[in-house]
Scaffold this motif. Structure first.
Motif: not given
Length: 171
Positions: A43, A46-47, A49-51, A55-56, A59
């Motif tokens: 999580e 993902y938090e 690098r998501q921008r 993708t989850h 991650a």
């Protein structure tokens, strides 16, 4: 002074310790990121690098790699530092920490720094591997960042510069 955590397969680490006659396994924690997934690490990755398009699912895949796992450990405060690069080439070694931590506030360039503990002194060597053709401003920024880091260790920095050549080893 530290409680080491080794990341990898316990059987492989044991084999290496046996080959080198090292009695380490009773004194370290061994974690295999591939078999001990941490949902909170996934999580967090993902938090962060998501921008940037992570993708989850990606991650989850990256969190199983030791270099990303170690970086997230440091990011979350579960470790104070990390030593990496034993089996990876340089770009693969520095990519996870750069993606997780980014640059220091105000930093204009990434800087590699090595600490050499000698018999009667400590030396710090910085390099421009992140900046293959640095201009004068980038070189000045590298020197300032190095001096700030060395001062953070309680050592009065003195900076000397030498020229760089890779003898064709880097594109």
């Amino acid at each position: 002074i530290a409680k080491p955590v080794l990341l990898g397969r316990k059987s492989e680490i044991k084999t290496i310790c046996d080959e080198l006659s090292l009695d380490l396994l009773d004194h370290v924690e061994v974690i295999d990121p591939r078999s001990e997934p941490r949902p909170d690490y996934v999580e967090r990755l993902y938090e962060i690098r998501q921008r940037k398009g992570l993708t989850h699912y990606a991650a989850q895949s990256l969190a199983h790699k030791s270099d990303y796992y170690a970086s997230i450990m440091v990011d979350r405060g579960d470790a104070d530092g990390m030593v990496t690069g034993f089996r990876l080439n340089y770009p693969e070694t520095v990519r996870p920490p750069l993606e997780i931590f980014g640059l220091s506030p105000g930093a204009k360039a990434a800087v590699g720094m090595y600490m050499m503990v000698l018999q009667n002194s400590v030396k710090f060597v910085g390099d421009t591997v992140f900046n293959i053709f640095p201009d004068d401003i980038t070189l000045a920024n590298i020197c300032v960042q190095m001096a700030d880091a060395v001062q953070g260790f309680g050592i009065t920095p003195r900076v000397a510069m030498i020229s760089y050549s890779n003898f064709g080893s880097v594109r």
